[in-house]
Design a protein around this motif. Sequence first.
Motif, mmCIF file in Angstrom:
data_model
loop_
_atom_site.group_PDB
_atom_site.id
_atom_site.type_symbol
_atom_site.label_atom_id
_atom_site.label_comp_id
_atom_site.label_asym_id
_atom_site.label_seq_id
_atom_site.Cartn_x
_atom_site.Cartn_y
_atom_site.Cartn_z
ATOM 1 N N SER A 292 8.306 -0.452 12.279
ATOM 2 C CA SER A 292 7.915 0.927 12.012
ATOM 3 C C SER A 292 6.401 1.062 11.868
ATOM 4 C CB SER A 292 8.613 1.393 10.728
ATOM 5 O OG SER A 292 8.335 2.726 10.449
ATOM 6 N N VAL A 293 5.783 0.137 11.130
ATOM 7 C CA VAL A 293 4.330 0.183 10.913
ATOM 8 C C VAL A 293 3.587 -0.073 12.229
ATOM 9 C CG1 VAL A 293 2.398 -1.008 9.790
ATOM 10 C CG2 VAL A 293 4.430 -0.410 8.463
ATOM 11 N N THR A 294 4.042 -1.072 12.970
ATOM 12 C CA THR A 294 3.427 -1.384 14.267
ATOM 13 C C THR A 294 3.562 -0.200 15.217
ATOM 14 O OG1 THR A 294 3.995 -3.718 13.962
ATOM 15 C CG2 THR A 294 3.409 -3.032 16.187
ATOM 16 N N ASN A 295 4.734 0.445 15.185
ATOM 17 C CA ASN A 295 4.978 1.598 16.058
ATOM 18 C C ASN A 295 4.078 2.772 15.685
ATOM 19 O OD1 ASN A 295 6.886 2.643 18.222
ATOM 20 N ND2 ASN A 295 7.162 4.209 16.660
ATOM 21 N N LEU A 296 3.939 3.026 14.369
ATOM 22 C CA LEU A 296 3.090 4.134 13.915
ATOM 23 C C LEU A 296 1.632 3.878 14.281
ATOM 24 C CD1 LEU A 296 2.795 6.813 12.424
ATOM 25 C CD2 LEU A 296 2.789 5.555 10.257
ATOM 26 N N ALA A 297 1.185 2.625 14.129
ATOM 27 C CA ALA A 297 -0.191 2.284 14.521
ATOM 28 C C ALA A 297 -0.390 2.493 16.024
ATOM 29 C CB ALA A 297 -0.489 0.834 14.141
ATOM 30 N N ALA A 298 0.623 2.136 16.820
ATOM 31 C CA ALA A 298 0.517 2.288 18.279
ATOM 32 C C ALA A 298 0.567 3.749 18.713
ATOM 33 C CB ALA A 298 1.630 1.498 18.967
ATOM 34 N N LEU A 299 1.130 4.612 17.875
ATOM 35 C CA LEU A 299 1.130 6.045 18.183
ATOM 36 C C LEU A 299 -0.257 6.651 18.003
ATOM 37 C CD1 LEU A 299 4.462 7.342 16.571
ATOM 38 C CD2 LEU A 299 3.867 7.368 19.002
ATOM 39 N N HIS A 300 -1.141 5.922 17.312
ATOM 40 C CA HIS A 300 -2.510 6.401 17.058
ATOM 41 C C HIS A 300 -3.498 5.325 17.508
ATOM 42 C CE1 HIS A 300 -0.857 9.783 14.814
ATOM 43 N NE2 HIS A 300 -0.019 8.920 14.299
#
Length: 508
Positions: A317-325
């Motif tokens: 989830s954290v990696t995905n959120l970082a990749a969204l930004h």
Amino acid sequence: MEQRIGIIDIGSNSIRLVVYERTAAGAHRVIDGSKRSARLSEQIDDTGSLPDHKINELIEMINHFRLICAHHRTGLIRAVATAAIRNATNRQQILERVEAESGLSIELLSGQEEAGFGFLGMINSMDIDSGFLIDIGGGSTEVSLFMNRKLIQSVSFPFGCVSITRQFAQRGMLENGGLQALEQMIHLAAASEQWLKNSPGLPLVGVGGTVRSLAKIHQASIKYSFDSFHNYPISRAAVDELFEELRSQTLDKRRKVAGLSKDRLDIIVPGMAILRTFSTILRASNYLICGSGLRDGLFFATRFPERPQLDDPLMFSVTNLAALHPEAPKQHVSQVNRIALQLFDALEPQYPSPERARLLIDTASTLFRIGASIDYYDYSKHTFYLMINSNIHGLSHRETLLCAAIASYKGKNRVRGQVAAYRPMLDEADLQLIARLGILLQLAIALDRSETQAIGRLAAEPLNGKLHLHAIRADGVLAIERKEVDAMAEDFKKIWGLAPVLTLPDYR
């Protein structure tokens, strides 16, 4: 690999579409969604068939969803049907007509498959080891036992909130006699599944529309300040109280209940009756509301067919959120994350922190820069907003709030103003923890202020009122980093009682 996947869930109460996208940076997100109330379970006639006019409506809805998918250039559409069609005597005719008139092949899920996808959606979005999972649909109810994050056993019962309403609750009003008959029927159905009674004291995790509505109603009733129902705990006593209150109300009165949607006015009480009865049978400790379920499970099974279950939902989830930004410079963020964890580990033996504090600083130091995707100036404010309003799976609401405040830390006074709206969720010890970990993160950022990763190796040691930071391997003189560390030394000392001092390697 398909960039966009559409999932169509033909349920007994509603038909839903979700369109998922994989971004260029490798992140996954929902870009569209639609829901149509269908009440298919309610439309089954005396012969057990779904009438032609309802099949026509179903085909019309699916074609509408196909148009939405076409608009998004969706490469793959996966459509599934559950209890209403599974239990219909003319199910083969329904499936053949839908495929012929929409061009979509519909997967008819068995009760076991439905339970399996529901479990996958839940376990990939929560940090929980063991419990029971209940999915109350319109025409079926799936109950599963999971231990150590593995699905142990599941059963699908052929009743849900729509069919139960039709059978026991006239116009949504569940009288005492109807309630007793409903409970008796569920106890009788559950009696053949002895395993349901063998694991008392576990939490009961709920997915589906009934429990989502329950969470929204409960949060509105207590004026809950955090805007998320995923991973929301509710006691059995609170649900019992809410159930009796709603049961005593007419449908007109229920229209005014905050958090209750109009298409659930008549089915919410029977749905909650199913939930409460199973909670009694299972002897569950409490309820946990999960915002993910069947459609999320289908997405993971479709996108990652080899290994659909995540080992670590929080990291994903954290990696995905970082990749969204992706505007945040990756190497700088990685350096700050590495240094922040190193500083935490160096201080921990002499300055112990609460359990899971390392998890909080790890998450905060990975996401501190995402707000720059909105605006670089005052990006910390935007980081706080984005983190509060994103589902960071694996964290409780309180932990999400702590992480957001740590990631955007700019001083003790500012924190108090920032979290004022959420104050009932935090105590003084939490504010102290935010300050300690927040200033630690600011020190880590200072140690790569040039964003060049000039410090190759760092040794950190608290000694004699100072936090000695030895750059064992460094490129250049670290002029920017030294000035930044000196500038924040006083603030750091106020909170930790240590003055940070950065020294360079001796190359002589």
